[in-house]
Motif scaffolding. Structure first.
Motif, mmCIF file in Angstrom:
data_model
loop_
_atom_site.group_PDB
_atom_site.id
_atom_site.type_symbol
_atom_site.label_atom_id
_atom_site.label_comp_id
_atom_site.label_asym_id
_atom_site.label_seq_id
_atom_site.Cartn_x
_atom_site.Cartn_y
_atom_site.Cartn_z
ATOM 1 N N GLU A 1 46.960 58.971 45.804
ATOM 2 C CA GLU A 1 48.153 58.320 46.331
ATOM 3 C C GLU A 1 49.007 57.778 45.195
ATOM 4 O OE1 GLU A 1 45.258 55.364 45.330
ATOM 5 O OE2 GLU A 1 45.018 57.020 46.704
ATOM 6 N N PRO A 2 50.300 57.598 45.463
ATOM 7 C CA PRO A 2 51.181 57.025 44.435
ATOM 8 C C PRO A 2 50.737 55.617 44.059
ATOM 9 C CG PRO A 2 52.450 57.897 46.276
ATOM 10 C CD PRO A 2 51.016 57.919 46.693
ATOM 11 N N LEU A 3 50.954 55.248 42.796
ATOM 12 C CA LEU A 3 50.640 53.904 42.349
ATOM 13 C C LEU A 3 51.557 53.537 41.204
ATOM 14 C CD1 LEU A 3 47.287 53.856 40.384
ATOM 15 C CD2 LEU A 3 48.465 55.934 40.945
ATOM 16 N N SER A 4 51.743 52.232 41.031
ATOM 17 C CA SER A 4 52.589 51.747 39.946
ATOM 18 C C SER A 4 51.791 51.745 38.638
ATOM 19 C CB SER A 4 53.091 50.329 40.255
ATOM 20 O OG SER A 4 52.019 49.398 40.150
ATOM 21 N N VAL A 5 52.494 51.579 37.553
ATOM 22 C CA VAL A 5 51.843 51.499 36.252
ATOM 23 C C VAL A 5 50.876 50.312 36.243
ATOM 24 C CG1 VAL A 5 52.223 51.102 33.790
ATOM 25 C CG2 VAL A 5 53.739 52.637 35.055
ATOM 26 N N ARG A 6 51.318 49.179 36.779
ATOM 27 C CA ARG A 6 50.462 47.983 36.836
ATOM 28 C C ARG A 6 49.203 48.261 37.659
ATOM 29 N NH1 ARG A 6 52.437 43.351 35.376
ATOM 30 N NH2 ARG A 6 54.567 44.004 35.822
ATOM 31 N N GLU B 1 49.556 55.850 26.719
ATOM 32 C CA GLU B 1 48.698 55.226 25.718
ATOM 33 C C GLU B 1 48.784 53.719 25.916
ATOM 34 O OE1 GLU B 1 46.674 56.756 23.568
ATOM 35 O OE2 GLU B 1 47.346 58.702 24.307
ATOM 36 N N VAL B 2 47.630 53.077 26.026
ATOM 37 C CA VAL B 2 47.556 51.625 26.135
ATOM 38 C C VAL B 2 47.181 51.111 24.748
ATOM 39 C CG1 VAL B 2 46.478 49.674 27.313
ATOM 40 C CG2 VAL B 2 46.827 51.827 28.545
ATOM 41 N N LEU B 3 48.060 50.327 24.166
ATOM 42 C CA LEU B 3 47.893 49.893 22.785
ATOM 43 C C LEU B 3 47.646 48.398 22.725
ATOM 44 C CD1 LEU B 3 51.078 51.807 21.651
ATOM 45 C CD2 LEU B 3 48.732 52.607 21.396
ATOM 46 N N THR B 4 46.674 47.991 21.932
ATOM 47 C CA THR B 4 46.387 46.575 21.729
ATOM 48 C C THR B 4 46.660 46.228 20.277
ATOM 49 O OG1 THR B 4 44.064 47.035 21.276
ATOM 50 C CG2 THR B 4 44.625 46.456 23.530
ATOM 51 N N PRO C 1 43.407 46.079 30.468
ATOM 52 C CA PRO C 1 44.119 44.798 30.476
ATOM 53 C C PRO C 1 45.610 44.971 30.764
ATOM 54 C CG PRO C 1 43.613 45.469 28.239
ATOM 55 C CD PRO C 1 42.936 46.458 29.147
ATOM 56 N N CYS C 2 46.174 43.959 31.410
ATOM 57 C CA CYS C 2 47.613 43.932 31.678
ATOM 58 C C CYS C 2 48.322 42.944 30.757
ATOM 59 C CB CYS C 2 47.880 43.555 33.138
ATOM 60 S SG CYS C 2 47.441 44.842 34.314
ATOM 61 N N GLN C 3 47.564 42.175 29.999
ATOM 62 C CA GLN C 3 48.152 41.211 29.075
ATOM 63 C C GLN C 3 47.724 41.542 27.656
ATOM 64 O OE1 GLN C 3 46.990 37.328 30.460
ATOM 65 N NE2 GLN C 3 48.651 37.268 31.942
ATOM 66 N N GLY C 4 48.619 41.299 26.719
ATOM 67 C CA GLY C 4 48.308 41.523 25.319
ATOM 68 C C GLY C 4 48.270 42.995 24.938
ATOM 69 N N VAL C 5 48.917 43.842 25.752
ATOM 70 C CA VAL C 5 48.962 45.276 25.463
ATOM 71 C C VAL C 5 50.395 45.773 25.522
ATOM 72 C CG1 VAL C 5 46.629 45.717 26.335
ATOM 73 C CG2 VAL C 5 48.578 45.973 27.867
ATOM 74 N N ALA C 6 50.622 46.903 24.896
ATOM 75 C CA ALA C 6 51.892 47.615 24.993
ATOM 76 C C ALA C 6 51.575 49.016 25.504
ATOM 77 C CB ALA C 6 52.569 47.682 23.632
ATOM 78 N N LEU C 7 52.538 49.615 26.169
ATOM 79 C CA LEU C 7 52.346 50.971 26.693
ATOM 80 C C LEU C 7 53.345 51.935 26.083
ATOM 81 C CD1 LEU C 7 51.875 50.525 30.553
ATOM 82 C CD2 LEU C 7 50.144 50.649 28.785
ATOM 83 N N ALA C 8 52.872 53.133 25.862
ATOM 84 C CA ALA C 8 53.748 54.240 25.503
ATOM 85 C C ALA C 8 53.539 55.329 26.553
ATOM 86 C CB ALA C 8 53.406 54.773 24.115
ATOM 87 N N VAL C 9 54.625 55.873 27.045
ATOM 88 C CA VAL C 9 54.569 56.973 28.010
ATOM 89 C C VAL C 9 55.257 58.169 27.361
ATOM 90 C CG1 VAL C 9 55.305 57.801 30.269
ATOM 91 C CG2 VAL C 9 54.515 55.444 30.017
ATOM 92 N N ASP C 10 54.513 59.240 27.231
ATOM 93 C CA ASP C 10 55.005 60.452 26.580
ATOM 94 C C ASP C 10 55.617 60.143 25.210
ATOM 95 O OD1 ASP C 10 54.134 61.956 28.752
ATOM 96 O OD2 ASP C 10 56.049 61.787 29.790
ATOM 97 N N GLY C 11 54.959 59.226 24.489
ATOM 98 C CA GLY C 11 55.352 58.925 23.120
ATOM 99 C C GLY C 11 56.458 57.895 22.967
ATOM 100 N N ALA C 12 56.993 57.361 24.079
ATOM 101 C CA ALA C 12 58.065 56.369 24.004
ATOM 102 C C ALA C 12 57.573 55.032 24.568
ATOM 103 C CB ALA C 12 59.281 56.845 24.790
ATOM 104 N N VAL C 13 58.039 53.949 23.965
ATOM 105 C CA VAL C 13 57.668 52.617 24.442
ATOM 106 C C VAL C 13 58.068 52.484 25.908
ATOM 107 C CG1 VAL C 13 58.123 50.141 24.182
ATOM 108 C CG2 VAL C 13 57.875 51.589 22.159
ATOM 109 N N PHE C 14 57.171 51.927 26.709
ATOM 110 C CA PHE C 14 57.416 51.710 28.136
ATOM 111 C C PHE C 14 57.352 50.209 28.373
ATOM 112 C CE2 PHE C 14 56.522 51.916 32.700
ATOM 113 C CZ PHE C 14 57.356 52.952 33.090
ATOM 114 N N PRO C 15 58.510 49.538 28.485
ATOM 115 C CA PRO C 15 58.532 48.074 28.552
ATOM 116 C C PRO C 15 57.863 47.515 29.805
ATOM 117 C CG PRO C 15 60.712 48.977 28.976
ATOM 118 C CD PRO C 15 59.832 50.129 28.590
#
Length: 72
Positions: free
Chosen positions: A21-26, A64-67, A35-49
């Motif tokens: 089923e569909p779901l949000s990034v969160r 990519e989930v980056l810490t 984790p949802c805190q203290g991480v940054a995301l990149a989607v297809d190589g671009a920052v995903f705010p």
């Protein structure tokens, strides 16, 4: 006529996942126990705010989930 739902396939940190089923990034992060805190995301190589984390995950995304790592 019945409709067939096509799984949403994404890659997260190099691992392929499929969701029925569909779901949000969160929701994706929560489902994968990431984790949802203290991480940054990149989607297809671009920052995903974080302001976009309530958007729906799209089929085929590479996420990519980056810490932050502190070192010396």
């Amino acid at each position: 006529m019945t409709s067939t739902s096509i799984p949403i396939g994404v890659t997260v940190n190099g691992v392929d996942h499929e969701f029925a089923e569909p779901l949000s990034v969160r929701e994706l992060l929560t489902r994968l126990e990431l984790p949802c805190q203290g991480v940054a995301l990149a989607v297809d190589g671009a920052v995903f705010p974080k302001s976009r984390w309530d958007e729906q995950v799209e089929r085929g995304w590479t996420i990519e989930v980056l810490t932050a790592v502190q070192g010396g």
